[in-house]
Design a protein around this motif. Sequence first.
Motif, short mmCIF file in Angstrom:
data_model
loop_
_atom_site.label_atom_id
_atom_site.label_comp_id
_atom_site.label_asym_id
_atom_site.label_seq_id
_atom_site.Cartn_x
_atom_site.Cartn_y
_atom_site.Cartn_z
N VAL A 139 45.32 51.06 41.24
CA VAL A 139 43.75 50.76 41.40
C VAL A 139 43.84 50.02 42.92
O VAL A 139 42.42 49.96 43.27
CB VAL A 139 43.39 49.35 40.46
CG1 VAL A 139 43.75 50.14 39.00
CG2 VAL A 139 44.24 48.45 40.50
N HIS A 140 44.81 49.64 43.56
CA HIS A 140 44.71 49.00 44.94
C HIS A 140 44.01 49.88 45.93
O HIS A 140 44.62 51.12 46.19
CB HIS A 140 45.95 48.20 45.44
CG HIS A 140 45.82 47.78 46.57
ND1 HIS A 140 45.32 46.24 46.61
CD2 HIS A 140 45.97 47.79 47.98
CE1 HIS A 140 45.45 45.77 47.76
NE2 HIS A 140 45.67 46.80 48.68
N GLY A 141 42.99 49.61 46.42
CA GLY A 141 42.37 50.46 47.84
C GLY A 141 41.55 51.50 47.15
O GLY A 141 40.99 52.35 48.07
N SER A 142 41.46 51.69 45.98
CA SER A 142 40.45 52.89 45.35
C SER A 142 38.99 52.62 45.66
O SER A 142 38.15 53.35 45.93
CB SER A 142 40.70 52.93 43.70
OG SER A 142 40.08 52.01 43.11
N THR A 143 38.74 51.15 45.58
CA THR A 143 37.35 50.79 46.24
C THR A 143 37.58 49.71 47.13
O THR A 143 38.23 48.56 47.00
CB THR A 143 36.59 50.14 44.87
OG1 THR A 143 36.75 51.28 44.15
CG2 THR A 143 34.88 49.79 45.39
N VAL A 145 35.26 47.30 50.46
CA VAL A 145 34.25 46.90 51.24
C VAL A 145 34.60 46.29 52.38
O VAL A 145 35.12 45.23 52.46
CB VAL A 145 33.05 45.88 50.31
CG1 VAL A 145 31.74 45.63 51.23
CG2 VAL A 145 32.60 46.56 48.93
N GLY A 146 34.62 47.01 53.35
CA GLY A 146 35.16 46.52 54.78
C GLY A 146 36.67 46.35 54.44
O GLY A 146 37.38 47.31 54.08
N SER A 147 37.00 45.33 54.68
CA SER A 147 38.52 44.69 54.48
C SER A 147 38.78 44.17 53.10
O SER A 147 39.78 44.09 52.99
CB SER A 147 38.91 43.74 55.56
OG SER A 147 38.20 42.57 55.35
N LEU A 148 37.71 44.29 52.39
CA LEU A 148 37.85 43.62 51.09
C LEU A 148 38.13 44.68 50.11
O LEU A 148 37.69 45.77 50.11
CB LEU A 148 36.76 42.80 50.36
CG LEU A 148 36.53 42.24 49.16
CD1 LEU A 148 37.49 40.88 49.26
CD2 LEU A 148 35.21 41.51 48.93
N VAL A 149 39.30 44.61 49.33
CA VAL A 149 39.78 45.41 48.30
C VAL A 149 39.28 44.90 46.89
O VAL A 149 39.62 43.89 46.46
CB VAL A 149 41.43 45.43 48.04
CG1 VAL A 149 41.72 46.28 47.03
CG2 VAL A 149 41.72 45.90 49.44
N LEU A 150 38.55 45.83 46.10
CA LEU A 150 37.79 45.50 44.88
C LEU A 150 38.75 46.23 43.72
O LEU A 150 38.88 47.44 43.81
CB LEU A 150 36.50 45.85 44.88
CG LEU A 150 35.54 45.48 46.02
CD1 LEU A 150 34.18 45.94 45.86
CD2 LEU A 150 35.58 44.02 46.03
N VAL A 151 39.20 45.42 42.89
CA VAL A 151 40.03 46.01 41.72
C VAL A 151 39.08 45.50 40.34
O VAL A 151 38.59 44.68 40.45
CB VAL A 151 41.39 45.49 41.48
CG1 VAL A 151 42.16 46.01 42.95
CG2 VAL A 151 41.50 43.94 41.49
N PRO A 152 39.23 46.19 39.28
CA PRO A 152 38.66 45.81 38.19
C PRO A 152 39.28 44.55 37.67
O PRO A 152 40.19 44.00 37.70
CB PRO A 152 39.06 46.71 36.94
CG PRO A 152 39.40 48.10 37.73
CD PRO A 152 40.13 47.32 39.11
N ARG A 153 38.29 43.63 37.34
CA ARG A 153 38.88 42.36 36.48
C ARG A 153 39.26 42.65 35.29
O ARG A 153 38.56 43.07 34.14
CB ARG A 153 37.57 41.24 36.51
CG ARG A 153 37.91 40.03 35.83
CD ARG A 153 36.73 39.03 35.92
NE ARG A 153 37.25 37.66 35.30
CZ ARG A 153 37.87 36.90 35.60
NH1 ARG A 153 38.57 37.05 36.70
NH2 ARG A 153 38.30 35.75 35.21
#
Length: 266
Positions: A139-143, A145-153
Amino acid sequence: MRIAVAGGTGAVGTHVVELARGAGHDVVVLSRGAGVDLTTGSGLAEALVGVETVVDVASTFTLDAQESRTFFGTSTRLLLEAEQAAGTRHHLVLSIVGVDRAPHGYYAGKVLQEELVAAGDVPWTVLRATQFHEFAGQVHGSTTVGSLVLVPRMRSETVAARDVAARLVELVGAGPSGRVADLGGPETAWMADLSRAWARHRGDRRPVLGVPLPGALGRAMRDGTLVSSPDADHGTTTFAEWLQSQDEPAGQAGQADQTDQGAPRA
């Protein structure tokens, strides 16, 4: 015993093959590389000659419910038909903890798979396990925003794929057992924390944020639906121990971290 492993080249399947051979079993790998296509049935009849048990740990990379149902529905029906024709006595399948309470997306296919196995004529066993430790990296890096990595909560109870494989090999010896006790990991954590630890181990210092996903699947990820119940069994390898066992040294994180597509597993 002669056994066949569907998905024997995958994250858990490679461990099943290794451990089963170490236990003295004669193992056949059901994969395209070995001339077997689970989506068409090509090569199945020949591969299952003399096979007493089929261990199904095959998976597909999709978040779409219909695609998942198509893959698991087709592959399971073809496997069961070929097993019945070959006289196979045991169909052992790996599923996921909580799928019946969150039958959405990828999990929809696993629900159908369980239903087909339970309704089939081949004696069966179903083992449900929680997500593998590897999921944190998927899941890391699939989404981003800029340098921010979003993962499911997501409230997670990850388990080592090798621990799952060891349990599956035990169940081969036990014979058809129906739905057995679930297998969870040794501890629970938020997926963002696991993903952050995975990234730091690879030298990736980008900030990681857990984001609640909408809908019923998002709620199931957050509310504990996908972690094990008090009566479950548990693997012993912690996430930290698994992470330290990985071969890639720190400082090797690269573009792949930004482009790898997160995907569910089975």
